[in-house]
Design a protein around this motif. Structure first.
Motif, PDB file in Angstrom:
ATOM      1  N   TYR A  11      59.687  51.775  74.254  1.00  0.00           N
ATOM      2  CA  TYR A  11      60.227  51.580  72.894  1.00  0.00           C
ATOM      3  C   TYR A  11      59.260  52.087  71.812  1.00  0.00           C
ATOM      4  O   TYR A  11      59.571  51.988  70.623  1.00  0.00           O
ATOM      5  CB  TYR A  11      60.534  50.094  72.646  1.00  0.00           C
ATOM      6  CG  TYR A  11      61.667  49.567  73.490  1.00  0.00           C
ATOM      7  CD1 TYR A  11      62.985  49.902  73.208  1.00  0.00           C
ATOM      8  CD2 TYR A  11      61.410  48.745  74.581  1.00  0.00           C
ATOM      9  CE1 TYR A  11      64.029  49.427  73.987  1.00  0.00           C
ATOM     10  CE2 TYR A  11      62.444  48.261  75.375  1.00  0.00           C
ATOM     11  CZ  TYR A  11      63.747  48.605  75.066  1.00  0.00           C
ATOM     12  OH  TYR A  11      64.779  48.133  75.832  1.00  0.00           O
ATOM     13  N   VAL A  15      59.611  52.158  67.631  1.00  0.00           N
ATOM     14  CA  VAL A  15      58.799  51.234  66.821  1.00  0.00           C
ATOM     15  C   VAL A  15      57.889  52.015  65.876  1.00  0.00           C
ATOM     16  O   VAL A  15      57.857  51.754  64.665  1.00  0.00           O
ATOM     17  CB  VAL A  15      57.971  50.282  67.726  1.00  0.00           C
ATOM     18  CG1 VAL A  15      57.032  49.418  66.887  1.00  0.00           C
ATOM     19  CG2 VAL A  15      58.889  49.397  68.552  1.00  0.00           C
ATOM     20  N   PHE A  19      57.953  52.119  61.674  1.00  0.00           N
ATOM     21  CA  PHE A  19      56.792  51.731  60.851  1.00  0.00           C
ATOM     22  C   PHE A  19      56.258  52.925  60.055  1.00  0.00           C
ATOM     23  O   PHE A  19      55.891  52.772  58.885  1.00  0.00           O
ATOM     24  CB  PHE A  19      55.681  51.120  61.727  1.00  0.00           C
ATOM     25  CG  PHE A  19      55.905  49.658  62.010  1.00  0.00           C
ATOM     26  CD1 PHE A  19      56.833  49.242  62.953  1.00  0.00           C
ATOM     27  CD2 PHE A  19      55.206  48.678  61.312  1.00  0.00           C
ATOM     28  CE1 PHE A  19      57.068  47.885  63.206  1.00  0.00           C
ATOM     29  CE2 PHE A  19      55.422  47.325  61.558  1.00  0.00           C
ATOM     30  CZ  PHE A  19      56.357  46.932  62.509  1.00  0.00           C
TER      31      PHE A  19
ATOM     32  N   GLN B  46      65.174  42.202  73.966  1.00  0.00           N
ATOM     33  CA  GLN B  46      64.960  43.482  73.279  1.00  0.00           C
ATOM     34  C   GLN B  46      63.584  44.095  73.541  1.00  0.00           C
ATOM     35  O   GLN B  46      63.308  45.204  73.077  1.00  0.00           O
ATOM     36  CB  GLN B  46      65.134  43.290  71.771  1.00  0.00           C
ATOM     37  CG  GLN B  46      66.521  42.879  71.366  1.00  0.00           C
ATOM     38  CD  GLN B  46      66.682  42.893  69.866  1.00  0.00           C
ATOM     39  OE1 GLN B  46      66.242  43.812  69.174  1.00  0.00           O
ATOM     40  NE2 GLN B  46      67.303  41.866  69.326  1.00  0.00           N
ATOM     41  N   SER B  47      62.734  43.365  74.236  1.00  0.00           N
ATOM     42  CA  SER B  47      61.362  43.813  74.519  1.00  0.00           C
ATOM     43  C   SER B  47      60.625  44.172  73.215  1.00  0.00           C
ATOM     44  O   SER B  47      60.796  43.499  72.211  1.00  0.00           O
ATOM     45  CB  SER B  47      61.393  44.987  75.497  1.00  0.00           C
ATOM     46  OG  SER B  47      60.086  45.363  75.845  1.00  0.00           O
ATOM     47  N   HIS B  48      59.865  45.285  73.223  1.00  0.00           N
ATOM     48  CA  HIS B  48      59.047  45.641  72.051  1.00  0.00           C
ATOM     49  C   HIS B  48      59.868  46.162  70.867  1.00  0.00           C
ATOM     50  O   HIS B  48      59.362  46.211  69.751  1.00  0.00           O
ATOM     51  CB  HIS B  48      58.005  46.695  72.435  1.00  0.00           C
ATOM     52  CG  HIS B  48      56.882  46.135  73.244  1.00  0.00           C
ATOM     53  ND1 HIS B  48      55.892  45.362  72.701  1.00  0.00           N
ATOM     54  CD2 HIS B  48      56.607  46.217  74.579  1.00  0.00           C
ATOM     55  CE1 HIS B  48      55.032  45.005  73.651  1.00  0.00           C
ATOM     56  NE2 HIS B  48      55.450  45.511  74.811  1.00  0.00           N
ATOM     57  N   SER B  49      61.130  46.547  71.121  1.00  0.00           N
ATOM     58  CA  SER B  49      61.934  47.099  70.017  1.00  0.00           C
ATOM     59  C   SER B  49      62.158  46.058  68.910  1.00  0.00           C
ATOM     60  O   SER B  49      62.467  46.398  67.774  1.00  0.00           O
ATOM     61  CB  SER B  49      63.274  47.641  70.515  1.00  0.00           C
ATOM     62  OG  SER B  49      64.148  46.582  70.812  1.00  0.00           O
ATOM     63  N   ILE B  52      60.611  46.233  65.273  1.00  0.00           N
ATOM     64  CA  ILE B  52      61.230  46.944  64.136  1.00  0.00           C
ATOM     65  C   ILE B  52      61.767  45.936  63.119  1.00  0.00           C
ATOM     66  O   ILE B  52      61.825  46.220  61.925  1.00  0.00           O
ATOM     67  CB  ILE B  52      62.343  47.906  64.634  1.00  0.00           C
ATOM     68  CG1 ILE B  52      61.738  48.961  65.578  1.00  0.00           C
ATOM     69  CG2 ILE B  52      63.046  48.591  63.466  1.00  0.00           C
ATOM     70  CD1 ILE B  52      62.753  49.823  66.302  1.00  0.00           C
ATOM     71  N   ILE B 109      67.187  53.270  63.428  1.00  0.00           N
ATOM     72  CA  ILE B 109      66.230  53.495  64.525  1.00  0.00           C
ATOM     73  C   ILE B 109      66.291  52.326  65.527  1.00  0.00           C
ATOM     74  O   ILE B 109      66.230  52.532  66.731  1.00  0.00           O
ATOM     75  CB  ILE B 109      64.790  53.673  63.962  1.00  0.00           C
ATOM     76  CG1 ILE B 109      64.692  54.942  63.107  1.00  0.00           C
ATOM     77  CG2 ILE B 109      63.764  53.719  65.086  1.00  0.00           C
ATOM     78  CD1 ILE B 109      63.397  55.080  62.305  1.00  0.00           C
ATOM     79  N   LYS B 112      69.571  52.406  67.929  1.00  0.00           N
ATOM     80  CA  LYS B 112      69.654  53.317  69.080  1.00  0.00           C
ATOM     81  C   LYS B 112      69.275  52.633  70.403  1.00  0.00           C
ATOM     82  O   LYS B 112      70.074  52.639  71.347  1.00  0.00           O
ATOM     83  CB  LYS B 112      68.794  54.564  68.810  1.00  0.00           C
ATOM     84  CG  LYS B 112      68.938  55.656  69.853  1.00  0.00           C
ATOM     85  CD  LYS B 112      70.354  56.198  69.942  1.00  0.00           C
ATOM     86  CE  LYS B 112      70.466  57.237  71.055  1.00  0.00           C
ATOM     87  NZ  LYS B 112      71.868  57.534  71.368  1.00  0.00           N
ATOM     88  N   PRO B 113      68.074  52.011  70.495  1.00  0.00           N
ATOM     89  CA  PRO B 113      67.740  51.361  71.780  1.00  0.00           C
ATOM     90  C   PRO B 113      68.513  50.054  72.024  1.00  0.00           C
ATOM     91  O   PRO B 113      68.669  49.628  73.154  1.00  0.00           O
ATOM     92  CB  PRO B 113      66.236  51.084  71.665  1.00  0.00           C
ATOM     93  CG  PRO B 113      65.968  50.999  70.214  1.00  0.00           C
ATOM     94  CD  PRO B 113      66.943  51.937  69.545  1.00  0.00           C
TER      95      PRO B 113
END
Lengths: 74, 235
Positions: A11, A15, A19, B46-49, B52, B109, B112-113
């Motif tokens: 991801y 991310v 940012f 969502q894990s690291h996404s 955002i 952004i 999308k994931p």
């Protein structure tokens, strides 16, 4: 460790893009507003310098005029 | 009634505090970025996404807050014929506009994931796009029209009409079935976000609020100096 920070389990691209876009937008807006502010301050200083003695006396009675000139110096 | 809002008095304060606001903004943003990017946990779905969210949500909140403020100031300016309120409202618009763009782009952004698409014409996203159009119309109106009375009238109408859209943005996820999730942070009801994620969210919101204050102060000072420049011509 560094790989995890950069790639973030796939991801990372999303991310970092989000940012980066935010910070670039901030920097762009700040720069544009700052340029305009400095332009107006310079215009004021130039116009003030062109005034004759009597008009300078009148203009200097206003605290805001003095503050604008002072903010150019600092 | 509005003597404390006299431009001369305000300028003496705003011209001095700008550098302190910039300094504070850099500190709060740095703490917020470390929290958001490195210290906060990843989401179990969502894990690291989910990171955002720390730029997307504060941008949307700030953008909505600024437009509400612009509309309120426009109403006051319209009723009491106080031009300084319209200058304050005008100076708030650039940061609100940029925050609206940031909210839409970072949302795209994130989409999308999470949803598998960059864009969906659902109620929340579409109403945010409409808000952006109102911001654009408001800023353009100030640039297009020269006559003071006319521009104050037109921008006030745009702001008041745009304000109708603000509750639509806020409650769109409750009133319609949308792809966008419902609010996790609520003032009147219980939050559904873990404190470890709420903390960076609040820090980033504070940073974004400070940035909008910084831009407002600089823009407001610019507008007042512009007026003074015209005043020097008339001396």
């Amino acid at each position: 460790m560094i790989n995890e920070i950069i790639f973030m389990k796939g991801y990372g691209l999303y991310v970092w893009a989000a940012f980066s876009f935010t910070l670039i937008s901030f920097a762009t807006l700040y720069t544009l507003i700052k340029i305009n502010l400095v332009k107006e301050q310079n215009k004021f200083t130039t116009k003030f310098g062109l005034l004759d003695k009597e008009k300078v006396k009148v203009a200097q009675t206003q605290s805001m005029n003095r503050a604008i000139l002072a903010s150019r110096i600092s | 009634m509005f003597k404390m809002f006299e431009p001369n008095k305000i300028f003496l304060v705003t011209s001095k505090i700008t550098k302190y606001v910039l300094f504070l903004f850099i500190i709060v943003l740095s703490i917020g970025l470390v929290e958001a990017l490195f210290l906060s946990p990843e989401d179990y779905i969502q894990s690291h996404s989910v990171r955002i969210m720390y730029v997307h949500v504060p941008s949307a909140w700030t953008s909505l807050g600024i437009f509400s403020l612009i509309a309120s100031l426009s109403v006051i300016s319209f009723i009491f014929k106080n031009k300084n309120f319209s200058i304050i409202a005008k100076s708030l618009a650039p940061s609100g506009f940029v925050f609206n763009i940031v909210a839409l782009v970072t949302g795209s952004i994130w989409g999308k994931p999470t949803w598998g698409t960059w864009w969906a014409w659902d109620a929340r996203i579409t109403s945010m796009l409409i808000l952006l159009l109102f911001y654009a119309m408001y800023i353009l109106a100030w640039r297009i029209f020269d006559e003071k009375e006319k521009v104050i009238k037109i921008t006030s109408i745009i702001a008041i009409l745009g304000a109708i859209n603000v509750p639509l943005v806020k409650f769109s996820v409750d009133w319609w079935s949308t792809l966008h999730q419902v609010s996790s942070v609520n003032i009147l009801s219980e939050n559904t976000i873990h404190p470890s994620m709420l903390l960076p969210l609040l820090i980033m919101t504070a940073a974004f609020s400070l940035f909008s204050l910084l831009i407002f102060l600089m823009k407001y000072n610019t507008e007042l100096i512009k007026i003074k420049n015209k005043g020097l011509d008339r001396l």
